[in-house]
Enzyme design. Structure first.
Site, PDB file in Angstrom:
ATOM      1  N   GLY A   1       3.225  17.080 -35.314  1.00 39.78           N
ATOM      2  CA  GLY A   1       2.395  17.634 -36.504  1.00 39.78           C
ATOM      3  C   GLY A   1       3.251  17.149 -37.925  1.00 39.78           C
ATOM      4  O   GLY A   1       3.010  18.059 -38.829  1.00 39.78           O
ATOM      5  N   SER A   2       3.214  16.428 -38.073  1.00 41.23           N
ATOM      6  CA  SER A   2       3.574  15.619 -39.809  1.00 41.23           C
ATOM      7  C   SER A   2       2.925  15.836 -40.400  1.00 41.23           C
ATOM      8  O   SER A   2       2.631  16.516 -41.629  1.00 41.23           O
ATOM      9  CB  SER A   2       5.152  14.358 -39.856  1.00 41.23           C
ATOM     10  N   ASN A   3       1.516  15.359 -40.332  1.00 44.14           N
ATOM     11  CA  ASN A   3       0.678  15.456 -41.598  1.00 44.14           C
ATOM     12  C   ASN A   3       0.061  16.927 -41.471  1.00 44.14           C
ATOM     13  O   ASN A   3       0.104  17.409 -42.861  1.00 44.14           O
ATOM     14  CB  ASN A   3      -0.481  14.849 -41.132  1.00 44.14           C
TER      15      ASN A   3
ATOM     16  N   MET B   1      -5.801  13.115 -30.731  1.00 38.90           N
ATOM     17  CA  MET B   1      -5.871  12.293 -29.900  1.00 38.90           C
ATOM     18  C   MET B   1      -6.640  11.442 -29.389  1.00 38.90           C
ATOM     19  O   MET B   1      -6.758  11.456 -27.596  1.00 38.90           O
ATOM     20  CB  MET B   1      -4.276  11.928 -28.921  1.00 38.90           C
TER      21      MET B   1
ATOM     22  N   LEU C   1     -14.010  12.937 -30.374  1.00 38.32           N
ATOM     23  CA  LEU C   1     -15.101  14.000 -29.719  1.00 38.32           C
ATOM     24  C   LEU C   1     -16.349  13.380 -29.572  1.00 38.32           C
ATOM     25  O   LEU C   1     -16.752  12.269 -30.504  1.00 38.32           O
ATOM     26  CB  LEU C   1     -14.548  15.038 -30.829  1.00 38.32           C
TER      27      LEU C   1
ATOM     28  N   ASN D   1     -10.903  12.645 -40.460  1.00 36.15           N
ATOM     29  CA  ASN D   1     -10.031  12.224 -39.748  1.00 36.15           C
ATOM     30  C   ASN D   1      -9.191  11.090 -40.497  1.00 36.15           C
ATOM     31  O   ASN D   1      -9.439  10.699 -41.735  1.00 36.15           O
ATOM     32  CB  ASN D   1     -11.196  11.533 -38.722  1.00 36.15           C
TER      33      ASN D   1
ATOM     34  N   HIS E   1      -6.291   8.184 -40.154  1.00 36.92           N
ATOM     35  CA  HIS E   1      -6.219   6.519 -39.707  1.00 36.92           C
ATOM     36  C   HIS E   1      -4.937   5.803 -40.125  1.00 36.92           C
ATOM     37  O   HIS E   1      -5.031   6.002 -41.234  1.00 36.92           O
ATOM     38  CB  HIS E   1      -7.270   5.846 -38.944  1.00 36.92           C
TER      39      HIS E   1
ATOM     40  N   ASP F   1     -12.127   5.920 -35.080  1.00 39.42           N
ATOM     41  CA  ASP F   1     -11.831   5.608 -36.272  1.00 39.42           C
ATOM     42  C   ASP F   1     -12.839   4.860 -37.355  1.00 39.42           C
ATOM     43  O   ASP F   1     -12.259   4.105 -37.735  1.00 39.42           O
ATOM     44  CB  ASP F   1      -9.889   5.560 -35.897  1.00 39.42           C
TER      45      ASP F   1
ATOM     46  N   GLU G   1      -0.018   8.862 -45.252  1.00 42.96           N
ATOM     47  CA  GLU G   1      -0.637   9.127 -44.741  1.00 42.96           C
ATOM     48  C   GLU G   1      -0.777  10.541 -45.549  1.00 42.96           C
ATOM     49  O   GLU G   1      -1.627  11.399 -46.070  1.00 42.96           O
ATOM     50  CB  GLU G   1      -0.254   9.507 -43.637  1.00 42.96           C
TER      51      GLU G   1
HETATM   52  C1  GRF Z   1      -0.850   9.829 -37.577  1.00 46.67           C
HETATM   53  O1  GRF Z   1      -0.274   8.458 -37.827  1.00 46.67           O
HETATM   54  C2  GRF Z   1      -2.726   9.673 -37.469  1.00 46.67           C
HETATM   55  O2  GRF Z   1      -2.967   9.366 -38.746  1.00 46.67           O
HETATM   56  C3  GRF Z   1      -2.399   9.175 -36.372  1.00 46.67           C
HETATM   57  O3  GRF Z   1      -1.588   9.481 -35.569  1.00 46.67           O
HETATM   58  C4  GRF Z   1      -0.225  10.379 -36.406  1.00 46.67           C
HETATM   59  C5  GRF Z   1       0.271  11.718 -36.279  1.00 46.67           C
HETATM   60  O4  GRF Z   1       1.724  11.476 -36.955  1.00 46.67           O
HETATM   61  N1  GRF Z   1      -4.036   9.710 -35.725  1.00 46.67           N
HETATM   62  P1  GRF Z   1       1.584  13.494 -36.914  1.00 46.67           P
HETATM   63  O5  GRF Z   1       1.265  14.357 -35.804  1.00 46.67           O
HETATM   64  O6  GRF Z   1       1.083  14.033 -38.279  1.00 46.67           O
HETATM   65  O7  GRF Z   1       3.092  13.486 -37.550  1.00 46.67           O
END
Ligand code: GRF
Length: 204
Positions: A13-15, A91, A94, A108, A110, A151, A180
């Site tokens: 969940g860093s994003n 992951m 869908l 999404n 990627h 993707d 990202e």
């Molecule tokens: C990211 O690299 C995203 O592009 C991929 O999974 C990773 C998730 O990273 N689909 P995080 O959970 O947001 O840290």
């Protein structure tokens, strides 16, 4: 008007955190209405809890088909009335049983450029290809999810990331993730404030 995001995340969940932080500091005029995970132990759910955002685990039941799971997932997500559904490290592929509920609304992220390295471990595969002398860079993309392609879908944004001679998988992964976070937040900002920006491209 503040746009409502529902974020689907399976892992760290860093994003998600980058989105939450941008909403909090005003860089993104949106609110995370809910975080949904297919994994009960996802750190993403913990991050949501800490930010006082509804955190929902929707696990696949024994013997449940993908289609039935996706229909159940769609019901949960619909309940939060999103403007945009954001797959940030989600992951599972869908099916239309989910996507059909959110036409043109699922975004999404990627860690590779369009048409390159679909599926899991894209950063590791890019690094391996660089070691073998087959590539010197990779990148990230944000795209719409319109069907069950992996993707793949109308591209909203991309950014290149060079692979340096002394990169390890970890240093490359760190730069890709950093990119990202920026590109995802920037793209969501545009979607929330000026969706017509994409009218002549992905959203046409
Ligand atoms: C990211 O690299 C995203 O592009 C991929 O999974 C990773 C998730 O990273 N689909 P995080 O959970 O947001 O840290």
């Amino acid at each position: 008007m503040t746009r409502r995001l529902v974020v689907l995340a399976s892992g760290t969940g860093s994003n998600l955190q980058a989105i939450i932080d941008a909403c909090t500091d005003g860089a993104l005029p949106a609110e995370v209405a809910a975080v949904v995970s297919d994994r009960a132990d996802a750190l993403a759910l913990r991050r949501a809890h800490l930010a006082c955002i509804p955190a929902v685990h929707v696990g696949r039941r024994d013997g449940e088909s993908r289609a039935d799971y996706d229909a159940r997932l769609a019901e949960v997500v619909t309940g939060f009335d999103p403007h945009w559904v954001v797959l940030a490290g989600w992951m599972r592929v869908l099916t239309m049983n989910f996507l059909g509920w959110f036409p043109g609304m699922v975004v999404n992220l990627h860690p590779a450029l369009p048409g390159e390295l679909p599926g899991v471990h894209a950063i590791e595969r890019a690094w391996n290809e660089a070691q073998a002398g087959h590539r010197t860079g990779t990148g990230v993309m944000v795209h719409l999810v319109s069907d069950e392609g992996v993707d793949d879908g109308p591209v909203l944004a991309t950014a290149a990331v060079p692979i340096l001679a002394d990169d390890t998988v970890d240093t490359l992964a760190e730069r890709v993730h950093h990119t990202e976070h920026r590109v995802l937040v920037d793209t969501l900002r545009t979607l929330c404030t000026d969706p017509h920006h994409f009218t002549h491209g992905a959203l046409a």
